[in-house]
Design a protein around this motif. Structure first.
Motif, PDB file in Angstrom:
ATOM      1  N   HIS A 134       0.839  -1.203   0.000  1.00 38.89           N
ATOM      2  CA  HIS A 134       0.000   0.000   0.000  1.00 38.89           C
ATOM      3  C   HIS A 134       0.876   1.257   0.000  1.00 38.89           C
ATOM      4  CE1 HIS A 134      -3.304   2.733   0.901  1.00 38.89           C
ATOM      5  NE2 HIS A 134      -2.470   3.300   1.761  1.00 38.89           N
ATOM      6  N   ALA A 135       1.849   1.299   0.905  1.00 43.26           N
ATOM      7  CA  ALA A 135       2.711   2.476   1.031  1.00 43.26           C
ATOM      8  C   ALA A 135       3.463   2.744  -0.272  1.00 43.26           C
ATOM      9  CB  ALA A 135       3.688   2.288   2.191  1.00 43.26           C
ATOM     10  N   ASP A 136       3.989   1.718  -0.885  1.00 40.05           N
ATOM     11  CA  ASP A 136       4.748   1.881  -2.127  1.00 40.05           C
ATOM     12  C   ASP A 136       3.849   2.373  -3.258  1.00 40.05           C
ATOM     13  OD1 ASP A 136       7.101   1.669  -3.736  1.00 40.05           O
ATOM     14  OD2 ASP A 136       6.370  -0.259  -4.491  1.00 40.05           O
ATOM     15  N   ALA A 137       2.589   1.916  -3.279  1.00 39.45           N
ATOM     16  CA  ALA A 137       1.659   2.334  -4.336  1.00 39.45           C
ATOM     17  C   ALA A 137       1.244   3.797  -4.194  1.00 39.45           C
ATOM     18  CB  ALA A 137       0.432   1.421  -4.342  1.00 39.45           C
ATOM     19  N   GLU A 138       1.614   4.449  -3.079  1.00 38.98           N
ATOM     20  CA  GLU A 138       1.376   5.885  -2.986  1.00 38.98           C
ATOM     21  C   GLU A 138       2.244   6.629  -3.999  1.00 38.98           C
ATOM     22  OE1 GLU A 138       1.323   7.628   0.927  1.00 38.98           O
ATOM     23  OE2 GLU A 138      -0.464   6.482   1.485  1.00 38.98           O
ATOM     24  N   GLY A 139       3.281   5.967  -4.500  1.00 40.35           N
ATOM     25  CA  GLY A 139       4.051   6.513  -5.606  1.00 40.35           C
ATOM     26  C   GLY A 139       4.950   7.682  -5.281  1.00 40.35           C
ATOM     27  N   GLU A 140       5.225   7.888  -4.000  1.00 40.34           N
ATOM     28  CA  GLU A 140       5.964   9.082  -3.593  1.00 40.34           C
ATOM     29  C   GLU A 140       7.452   8.846  -3.377  1.00 40.34           C
ATOM     30  OE1 GLU A 140       3.722  11.300  -0.541  1.00 40.34           O
ATOM     31  OE2 GLU A 140       2.012  10.053  -1.133  1.00 40.34           O
ATOM     32  N   GLY A 141       7.942   7.669  -3.734  1.00 36.81           N
ATOM     33  CA  GLY A 141       9.371   7.397  -3.655  1.00 36.81           C
ATOM     34  C   GLY A 141       9.872   6.989  -2.286  1.00 36.81           C
ATOM     35  N   PHE A 142       8.997   6.549  -1.411  1.00 32.54           N
ATOM     36  CA  PHE A 142       9.450   6.087  -0.095  1.00 32.54           C
ATOM     37  C   PHE A 142      10.339   4.862  -0.276  1.00 32.54           C
ATOM     38  CE2 PHE A 142       5.350   8.192   0.861  1.00 32.54           C
ATOM     39  CZ  PHE A 142       5.833   9.175   1.708  1.00 32.54           C
ATOM     40  N   THR A 143      11.351   4.740   0.587  1.00 37.33           N
ATOM     41  CA  THR A 143      12.313   3.648   0.457  1.00 37.33           C
ATOM     42  C   THR A 143      11.942   2.424   1.278  1.00 37.33           C
ATOM     43  OG1 THR A 143      13.657   4.593   2.233  1.00 37.33           O
ATOM     44  CG2 THR A 143      14.197   5.254  -0.033  1.00 37.33           C
ATOM     45  N   GLY A 144      10.952   2.529   2.105  1.00 36.21           N
ATOM     46  CA  GLY A 144      10.512   1.412   2.945  1.00 36.21           C
ATOM     47  C   GLY A 144       9.420   1.894   3.876  1.00 36.21           C
ATOM     48  N   LEU A 145       8.869   0.987   4.654  1.00 38.14           N
ATOM     49  CA  LEU A 145       7.778   1.358   5.565  1.00 38.14           C
ATOM     50  C   LEU A 145       8.202   2.395   6.590  1.00 38.14           C
ATOM     51  CD1 LEU A 145       5.738  -1.895   6.269  1.00 38.14           C
ATOM     52  CD2 LEU A 145       4.877   0.283   5.395  1.00 38.14           C
ATOM     53  N   ALA A 146       9.425   2.294   7.099  1.00 33.23           N
ATOM     54  CA  ALA A 146       9.876   3.268   8.100  1.00 33.23           C
ATOM     55  C   ALA A 146       9.919   4.673   7.493  1.00 33.23           C
ATOM     56  CB  ALA A 146      11.235   2.874   8.664  1.00 33.23           C
ATOM     57  N   ASP A 147      10.397   4.785   6.273  1.00 37.10           N
ATOM     58  CA  ASP A 147      10.449   6.073   5.574  1.00 37.10           C
ATOM     59  C   ASP A 147       9.035   6.595   5.336  1.00 37.10           C
ATOM     60  OD1 ASP A 147      11.574   8.248   4.105  1.00 37.10           O
ATOM     61  OD2 ASP A 147      11.367   7.115   2.234  1.00 37.10           O
ATOM     62  N   TRP A 148       8.125   5.725   4.865  1.00 33.08           N
ATOM     63  CA  TRP A 148       6.726   6.103   4.645  1.00 33.08           C
ATOM     64  C   TRP A 148       6.099   6.596   5.946  1.00 33.08           C
ATOM     65  CZ3 TRP A 148       2.253   4.192   6.841  1.00 33.08           C
ATOM     66  CH2 TRP A 148       1.063   4.604   6.241  1.00 33.08           C
ATOM     67  N   ARG A 149       6.317   5.841   7.018  1.00 30.63           N
ATOM     68  CA  ARG A 149       5.721   6.185   8.311  1.00 30.63           C
ATOM     69  C   ARG A 149       6.262   7.521   8.809  1.00 30.63           C
ATOM     70  NH1 ARG A 149       3.531   3.587  13.060  1.00 30.63           N
ATOM     71  NH2 ARG A 149       3.197   5.337  14.468  1.00 30.63           N
ATOM     72  N   SER A 150       7.549   7.737   8.694  1.00 32.40           N
ATOM     73  CA  SER A 150       8.157   8.982   9.144  1.00 32.40           C
ATOM     74  C   SER A 150       7.569  10.175   8.399  1.00 32.40           C
ATOM     75  CB  SER A 150       9.673   8.907   8.950  1.00 32.40           C
ATOM     76  OG  SER A 150      10.272  10.125   9.295  1.00 32.40           O
ATOM     77  N   GLY A 151       7.450  10.058   7.091  1.00 30.41           N
ATOM     78  CA  GLY A 151       6.878  11.141   6.292  1.00 30.41           C
ATOM     79  C   GLY A 151       5.442  11.433   6.663  1.00 30.41           C
ATOM     80  N   HIS A 152       4.654  10.385   6.879  1.00 34.18           N
ATOM     81  CA  HIS A 152       3.252  10.578   7.244  1.00 34.18           C
ATOM     82  C   HIS A 152       3.121  11.113   8.670  1.00 34.18           C
ATOM     83  CE1 HIS A 152       2.509   8.598   3.490  1.00 34.18           C
ATOM     84  NE2 HIS A 152       1.219   8.799   3.629  1.00 34.18           N
ATOM     85  N   ASP A 153       3.942  10.624   9.582  1.00 32.86           N
ATOM     86  CA  ASP A 153       3.920  11.148  10.957  1.00 32.86           C
ATOM     87  C   ASP A 153       4.167  12.654  10.956  1.00 32.86           C
ATOM     88  OD1 ASP A 153       3.499   8.592  11.983  1.00 32.86           O
ATOM     89  OD2 ASP A 153       5.523   8.383  12.817  1.00 32.86           O
ATOM     90  N   ARG A 154       5.182  13.106  10.193  1.00 29.36           N
ATOM     91  CA  ARG A 154       5.500  14.536  10.130  1.00 29.36           C
ATOM     92  C   ARG A 154       4.342  15.328   9.519  1.00 29.36           C
ATOM     93  NH1 ARG A 154      10.272  12.490   8.283  1.00 29.36           N
ATOM     94  NH2 ARG A 154       9.800  13.135   6.136  1.00 29.36           N
ATOM     95  N   HIS A 155       3.778  14.813   8.442  1.00 38.06           N
ATOM     96  CA  HIS A 155       2.661  15.512   7.789  1.00 38.06           C
ATOM     97  C   HIS A 155       1.479  15.649   8.744  1.00 38.06           C
ATOM     98  CE1 HIS A 155      -0.458  16.698   5.035  1.00 38.06           C
ATOM     99  NE2 HIS A 155      -1.146  15.649   5.414  1.00 38.06           N
ATOM    100  N   TRP A 156       1.081  14.556   9.367  1.00 36.62           N
ATOM    101  CA  TRP A 156      -0.077  14.620  10.262  1.00 36.62           C
ATOM    102  C   TRP A 156       0.211  15.492  11.481  1.00 36.62           C
ATOM    103  CZ3 TRP A 156      -0.527   8.786   9.194  1.00 36.62           C
ATOM    104  CH2 TRP A 156      -1.330   8.571   8.066  1.00 36.62           C
ATOM    105  N   ALA A 157       1.439  15.480  11.976  1.00 32.83           N
ATOM    106  CA  ALA A 157       1.794  16.337  13.115  1.00 32.83           C
ATOM    107  C   ALA A 157       1.657  17.811  12.732  1.00 32.83           C
ATOM    108  CB  ALA A 157       3.214  16.039  13.588  1.00 32.83           C
ATOM    109  N   ARG A 158       2.053  18.173  11.513  1.00 38.75           N
ATOM    110  CA  ARG A 158       1.888  19.558  11.055  1.00 38.75           C
ATOM    111  C   ARG A 158       0.415  19.944  10.989  1.00 38.75           C
ATOM    112  NH1 ARG A 158       6.135  18.049   7.506  1.00 38.75           N
ATOM    113  NH2 ARG A 158       4.633  17.640   5.834  1.00 38.75           N
ATOM    114  N   GLN A 159      -0.461  18.959  10.817  1.00 36.08           N
ATOM    115  CA  GLN A 159      -1.902  19.210  10.767  1.00 36.08           C
ATOM    116  C   GLN A 159      -2.525  19.171  12.168  1.00 36.08           C
ATOM    117  OE1 GLN A 159      -2.791  20.152   7.728  1.00 36.08           O
ATOM    118  NE2 GLN A 159      -0.687  19.625   7.291  1.00 36.08           N
ATOM    119  N   GLY A 160      -1.692  18.930  13.190  1.00 36.17           N
ATOM    120  CA  GLY A 160      -2.182  18.892  14.561  1.00 36.17           C
ATOM    121  C   GLY A 160      -2.690  17.536  15.009  1.00 36.17           C
TER     122      GLY A 160
END
Length: 132
Positions: A86-112
Motif C-alpha cells: 500500500h505504502a509503495d503504491a502511494e508513488g511518492e518514492g518512499f524507500t521502505g515502511l519506516a520512511d513512509w511512516r516517518s513522512g506521514h507522521d511529520r505531515h499529520w503532526a503539522r496538521q495537529g
C-alpha cells in the motif's frame, strides 16, 4: 463536508500547495494509486468512507477537478498494519515502511494530529478514470 464536483465527492490530496500539485501529477501519471488518511478526520468532517466503485473528483488548490479516480479498495486498519504494498503504491518514492511512516507522521503532526501504531487509518486504493 467535503466539496462535491459534478455530483461526485472530492479527493483533496494533502494540503494546498506544492505537495498537492506533485501528488496530483503522480495520480495523472498513473504512479499514485493509493492514499492514506486518519479515520478520525472522517468523523470531524461528517463524511462517510469511500467505497469500491465510487468515483471521486481529484481537486487542485482552487477547487478545480484535475482528474477522476474510481475507488478499487477501502480498508480501515491500525497504522502499524499498513503494508509496504500500500505504502509503495502511494508513488511518492518512499524507500521502505519506516520512511513512509516517518513522512506521514511529520505531515499529520503539522496538521495537529498525533498518531500512534494503534491510530486507525483509511487506506484507499484507486484507479485513474480520466484526467482533465
Amino acid at each position: 463536508m467535503w466539496p462535491r464536483v459534478n455530483g461526485m465527492r472530492s479527493l483533496e490530496l494533502c494540503t494546498p500547495g506544492a505537495l498537492r500539485a506533485e501528488l496530483n501529477a503522480l495520480v495523472l501519471a498513473g504512479a499514485k494509486t493509493t492514499t492514506t488518511g486518519v479515520l478520525a478526520d472522517y468523523a470531524k468532517e461528517t463524511e462517510d468512507l469511500e467505497y469500491p466503485g465510487e468515483r471521486l473528483a481529484v481537486l487542485d488548490d482552487d477547487g478545480g477537478c484535475v482528474a477522476t479516480v474510481e475507488i478499487t479498495g477501502t480498508e480501515v486498519l491500525p497504522l502499524a498494519d499498513v503494508t509496504w504494498a500500500h505504502a509503495d503504491a502511494e508513488g511518492e518514492g518512499f524507500t521502505g515502511l519506516a520512511d513512509w511512516r516517518s513522512g506521514h507522521d511529520r505531515h499529520w503532526a503539522r496538521q495537529g494530529t498525533h498518531v500512534t501504531d494503534g491510530t486507525l487509518v483509511v487506506c484507499l486504493a484507486f484507479r485513474l478514470v480520466a484526467g482533465s
